[in-house]
Design a protein around this motif. Structure first.
Motif, PDB file in Angstrom:
ATOM      1  N   PRO A 170       0.879  -1.382  -0.146  1.00 46.24           N
ATOM      2  CA  PRO A 170      -0.071  -0.146  -0.048  1.00 46.24           C
ATOM      3  C   PRO A 170       0.890   1.254  -0.099  1.00 46.24           C
ATOM      4  O   PRO A 170       1.952   1.346   0.547  1.00 46.24           O
ATOM      5  CB  PRO A 170      -0.749  -0.090   1.224  1.00 46.24           C
ATOM      6  CG  PRO A 170      -0.025  -1.138   2.193  1.00 46.24           C
ATOM      7  CD  PRO A 170       0.704  -2.027   1.198  1.00 46.24           C
ATOM      8  N   VAL A 171       0.320   2.394  -0.529  1.00 44.47           N
ATOM      9  CA  VAL A 171       1.093   3.496  -0.587  1.00 44.47           C
ATOM     10  C   VAL A 171       1.757   4.111   0.608  1.00 44.47           C
ATOM     11  O   VAL A 171       2.891   4.622   0.547  1.00 44.47           O
ATOM     12  CB  VAL A 171       0.443   4.484  -1.619  1.00 44.47           C
ATOM     13  CG1 VAL A 171       0.818   5.981  -1.357  1.00 44.47           C
ATOM     14  CG2 VAL A 171      -0.042   4.277  -2.800  1.00 44.47           C
ATOM     15  N   PRO A 172       0.737   3.925   1.737  1.00 40.03           N
ATOM     16  CA  PRO A 172       1.437   4.547   2.905  1.00 40.03           C
ATOM     17  C   PRO A 172       2.594   3.735   3.535  1.00 40.03           C
ATOM     18  O   PRO A 172       3.633   4.509   4.334  1.00 40.03           O
ATOM     19  CB  PRO A 172       0.319   4.401   4.029  1.00 40.03           C
ATOM     20  CG  PRO A 172      -1.145   4.239   3.093  1.00 40.03           C
ATOM     21  CD  PRO A 172      -0.595   3.578   1.865  1.00 40.03           C
ATOM     22  N   LEU A 173       2.749   2.451   3.206  1.00 37.22           N
ATOM     23  CA  LEU A 173       3.836   1.598   3.712  1.00 37.22           C
ATOM     24  C   LEU A 173       4.910   1.971   2.905  1.00 37.22           C
ATOM     25  O   LEU A 173       6.162   2.248   3.425  1.00 37.22           O
ATOM     26  CB  LEU A 173       3.506   0.090   3.589  1.00 37.22           C
ATOM     27  CG  LEU A 173       4.345  -0.616   4.255  1.00 37.22           C
ATOM     28  CD1 LEU A 173       5.025  -0.468   5.676  1.00 37.22           C
ATOM     29  CD2 LEU A 173       4.104  -2.259   3.990  1.00 37.22           C
ATOM     30  N   LEU A 174       4.779   2.250   1.536  1.00 42.62           N
ATOM     31  CA  LEU A 174       5.964   2.717   0.676  1.00 42.62           C
ATOM     32  C   LEU A 174       6.452   4.100   0.970  1.00 42.62           C
ATOM     33  O   LEU A 174       7.673   4.055   1.133  1.00 42.62           O
ATOM     34  CB  LEU A 174       5.570   2.553  -0.873  1.00 42.62           C
ATOM     35  CG  LEU A 174       5.175   1.142  -1.424  1.00 42.62           C
ATOM     36  CD1 LEU A 174       4.278   1.402  -2.703  1.00 42.62           C
ATOM     37  CD2 LEU A 174       6.534   0.458  -1.639  1.00 42.62           C
ATOM     38  N   ALA A 175       5.547   4.868   1.710  1.00 44.66           N
ATOM     39  CA  ALA A 175       5.920   6.271   1.896  1.00 44.66           C
ATOM     40  C   ALA A 175       6.495   5.964   3.300  1.00 44.66           C
ATOM     41  O   ALA A 175       7.740   6.870   3.452  1.00 44.66           O
ATOM     42  CB  ALA A 175       4.725   7.077   2.077  1.00 44.66           C
ATOM     43  N   LEU A 176       6.291   5.352   4.094  1.00 41.87           N
ATOM     44  CA  LEU A 176       7.144   5.293   5.373  1.00 41.87           C
ATOM     45  C   LEU A 176       8.561   4.465   4.926  1.00 41.87           C
ATOM     46  O   LEU A 176       9.358   5.020   5.613  1.00 41.87           O
ATOM     47  CB  LEU A 176       6.217   4.148   6.406  1.00 41.87           C
ATOM     48  CG  LEU A 176       5.018   4.750   7.423  1.00 41.87           C
ATOM     49  CD1 LEU A 176       4.540   3.642   8.133  1.00 41.87           C
ATOM     50  CD2 LEU A 176       5.634   5.806   8.207  1.00 41.87           C
ATOM     51  N   GLU A 177       8.772   3.627   4.284  1.00 48.79           N
ATOM     52  CA  GLU A 177       9.978   3.109   4.047  1.00 48.79           C
ATOM     53  C   GLU A 177      10.752   4.209   3.324  1.00 48.79           C
ATOM     54  O   GLU A 177      11.972   4.190   3.450  1.00 48.79           O
ATOM     55  CB  GLU A 177       9.952   1.872   3.156  1.00 48.79           C
ATOM     56  CG  GLU A 177      11.278   1.323   2.727  1.00 48.79           C
ATOM     57  CD  GLU A 177      12.150   0.972   3.917  1.00 48.79           C
ATOM     58  OE1 GLU A 177      13.442   0.966   3.777  1.00 48.79           O
ATOM     59  OE2 GLU A 177      11.537   0.667   4.953  1.00 48.79           O
ATOM     60  N   SER A 178      10.184   4.980   2.570  1.00 49.56           N
ATOM     61  CA  SER A 178      10.778   6.039   1.648  1.00 49.56           C
ATOM     62  C   SER A 178      11.164   7.037   2.800  1.00 49.56           C
ATOM     63  O   SER A 178      12.526   7.577   2.537  1.00 49.56           O
ATOM     64  CB  SER A 178       9.804   6.662   0.572  1.00 49.56           C
ATOM     65  OG  SER A 178       9.613   5.863  -0.234  1.00 49.56           O
ATOM     66  N   ALA A 179      10.548   7.562   3.629  1.00 50.40           N
ATOM     67  CA  ALA A 179      11.044   8.534   4.635  1.00 50.40           C
ATOM     68  C   ALA A 179      12.192   7.870   5.692  1.00 50.40           C
ATOM     69  O   ALA A 179      13.135   8.468   5.681  1.00 50.40           O
ATOM     70  CB  ALA A 179       9.724   8.857   5.464  1.00 50.40           C
TER      71      ALA A 179
END
Length: 67
Positions: free
Chosen positions: A8-17
């Motif tokens: 999901p996009v939120p998990l990808l965003a967390l890992e990107s951060a």
């Protein structure tokens, strides 16, 4: 061949951060914990091994150009 996950996009965003913080030399405990919590929840929800999910997430974010 490694398993491919539909993260999901939120998990990808967390890992990107987290990856950005790692590269800047300032990863926080809060960011690291948020990623781990997200990985654990995703793994449990989809019946996957947590370690495999974590490695797949890192690969998806850190090596996106190769995917």
């Amino acid at each position: 061949m490694p398993h491919r996950f539909d993260f999901p996009v939120p998990l990808l965003a967390l890992e990107s951060a987290a990856w950005g913080e790692i590269q800047a030399g300032r990863l926080t405990v809060e960011t690291a914990q948020a990623v781990q919590d997200g990985v654990s929840a995703f793994a449990a929800e989809h019946g996957h091994d947590r370690h495999g999910v974590e490695m797949g997430l890192k690969r998806a974010v850190r090596h996106a150009e190769a995917a």
